[in-house]
Design an enzyme around this catalytic site. Sequence first.
Site, short mmCIF file in Angstrom:
data_model
loop_
_atom_site.label_atom_id
_atom_site.label_comp_id
_atom_site.label_asym_id
_atom_site.label_seq_id
_atom_site.Cartn_x
_atom_site.Cartn_y
_atom_site.Cartn_z
N SER A 94 0.86 -1.18 0.00
CA SER A 94 0.00 0.00 0.00
C SER A 94 0.89 1.23 0.00
O SER A 94 2.03 1.18 0.45
CB SER A 94 -0.89 0.00 1.25
OG SER A 94 -1.68 1.16 1.24
C1 LIG Z 1 -1.35 2.61 -4.28
S1 LIG Z 1 -2.48 2.38 -3.01
C2 LIG Z 1 -3.79 3.52 -3.36
C3 LIG Z 1 -3.35 4.95 -3.34
C4 LIG Z 1 -4.47 5.96 -3.22
N1 LIG Z 1 -5.44 5.90 -4.28
C5 LIG Z 1 -3.97 7.37 -3.04
O1 LIG Z 1 -4.80 8.28 -3.10
O2 LIG Z 1 -2.77 7.61 -2.86
C6 LIG Z 1 -3.26 0.85 -3.40
C7 LIG Z 1 -4.25 0.40 -2.37
O3 LIG Z 1 -5.04 -0.64 -2.92
C8 LIG Z 1 -5.49 -1.45 -1.85
N2 LIG Z 1 -5.99 -2.73 -2.36
C9 LIG Z 1 -5.27 -3.81 -2.75
N3 LIG Z 1 -6.08 -4.80 -3.14
C10 LIG Z 1 -7.35 -4.35 -2.99
C11 LIG Z 1 -8.64 -4.92 -3.22
N4 LIG Z 1 -8.77 -6.16 -3.68
N5 LIG Z 1 -9.73 -4.17 -2.95
C12 LIG Z 1 -9.60 -2.90 -2.48
N6 LIG Z 1 -8.40 -2.32 -2.24
C13 LIG Z 1 -7.29 -3.02 -2.50
C14 LIG Z 1 -4.26 -1.55 -0.94
O4 LIG Z 1 -4.62 -1.86 0.38
C15 LIG Z 1 -3.64 -0.15 -1.10
O5 LIG Z 1 -3.95 0.68 0.00
#
Ligand SMILES: C[S@@+](CC[C@H](N)C(=O)[O-])C[C@H]1O[C@@H](n2cnc3c(N)ncnc32)[C@H](O)[C@@H]1O
Length: 416
Positions: free
Chosen positions: A73
């Site tokens: 994340s």
């Molecule tokens: C790069 S981060 C998101 C960054 C965010 N959009 C921002 O404003 O900076 C990716 C996120 O996707 C989440 N994630 C991973 N798999 C997921 C799933 N199956 N459903 C929902 N969220 C998920 C992770 O927990 C992580 O926090």
Amino acid sequence: MTSVGTMGSESLRNAMVDRFVADQAAEGSSPRPEVERALRTVPRELFTPGLPLEQAYENEAVLKKMRGDEAISSVSAPFLIARMLGQAADALNGLDGRHVLEIGSGGYNASLLRELVGASGSVTTVDIDREVTDRAVSCLAAAGYDDVTVVCADAEHPIVPARTFDLIIVTVGSWDIPPAWIDQLTDDGVLVLPLRTFGMSRSWALRRREDRLVSVSQRLCGFVSMQGAGAREVRYVDIADGVHLRLDEGQHVDPAAVADLLTTPREQVWAGVSLPPRTDLSDLDLWLATRPRRDAEQFVVLSAQEDAVEAGIVTPSWRFAVPATLEAGTLTYRSALRWTDRHFDLGACAHGIVAAAAAGRMVEHMRAWVEAGSPPPVLHVLPTRTPDGDLPDGAVLDKRHCRLVLAFTPHEKGTP
Ligand SMILES: C[S@@+](CC[C@H](N)C(=O)[O-])C[C@H]1O[C@@H](n2cnc3c(N)ncnc32)[C@H](O)[C@@H]1O
């Protein structure tokens, strides 16, 4: 919305956006004015608690949560987000009044979206990780964006039953497109997602066309990987100190068979083309990935650490990911560019038993792409039940939930 109040924050933010605008100008484009405005408005440091102010305005993903060596994340890099928002706004002809679902929370992108959709639009953001949603809720409140709906769930499944969205923007690396994302899109809706095809990630903006989704734009990108029901493993095989091959699901490479390949003599072959600096080579990389394969030839992706490139162990065009093939005890990859004045040539390097022939074949594919007018790829997403005969021309990739076809349309001579 709450203003942070310190000149430090505002000037750092403006300097970050100025850099983004300059980078875009160097690529011959410019951000949409409303995206630029949103970037100049949202105080990113309110979504990066505990980090020094300056770091909040570097163009990097921050607050990474690690599992072992892998980031699972982060608060995404601003420019990456900005480009995806640009893709979304272009595809929907503006985001004002739109209803948006963001997959992968953090708060920063949701706030930019909140700025973009205006009073009559809405933003829902979902994350699988309770720690992330709790942080997003408190950061959004601190920044005054208290009308963003934050949900903790696995986005593989529908978030709010029977609710549809004009835009679904996925901010986590995906391997597939689950039915829930398509079902939750309005008829005119747009799905923007980072999708891995042939081991390479691109952010695709997709629109419905009859029973399928078809891309309207794509950009190079990199994201942490999906967790939950849609998680797919990425595997690496080390072939030298700091050099590895990235394998897609279902691919197998015998580590012993590739362990010493890079110690054998290198064969370098040039395509003999002359391309201008702004040529998008990420389009070429997908072209190379989709060329018909010979029997026993495998397409893989080569990546290398800086030390390995500096030591000359490999000379890839881009150390994070270049197209490569394995065949008959031979490794071939797209090599560093050869510049003459303001133009460059493309090349391939190979090591192994049939190195010269394999490198020669790779540069023939490169020449064919240049001769076709350097076309960009178009992605078609079709239902799994689609018979082969109904697929458009192109390279077919079967995922669990859909059939993908990557197509390249050669440019007619004389058209831009
Ligand atoms: C790069 S981060 C998101 C960054 C965010 N959009 C921002 O404003 O900076 C990716 C996120 O996707 C989440 N994630 C991973 N798999 C997921 C799933 N199956 N459903 C929902 N969220 C998920 C992770 O927990 C992580 O926090």
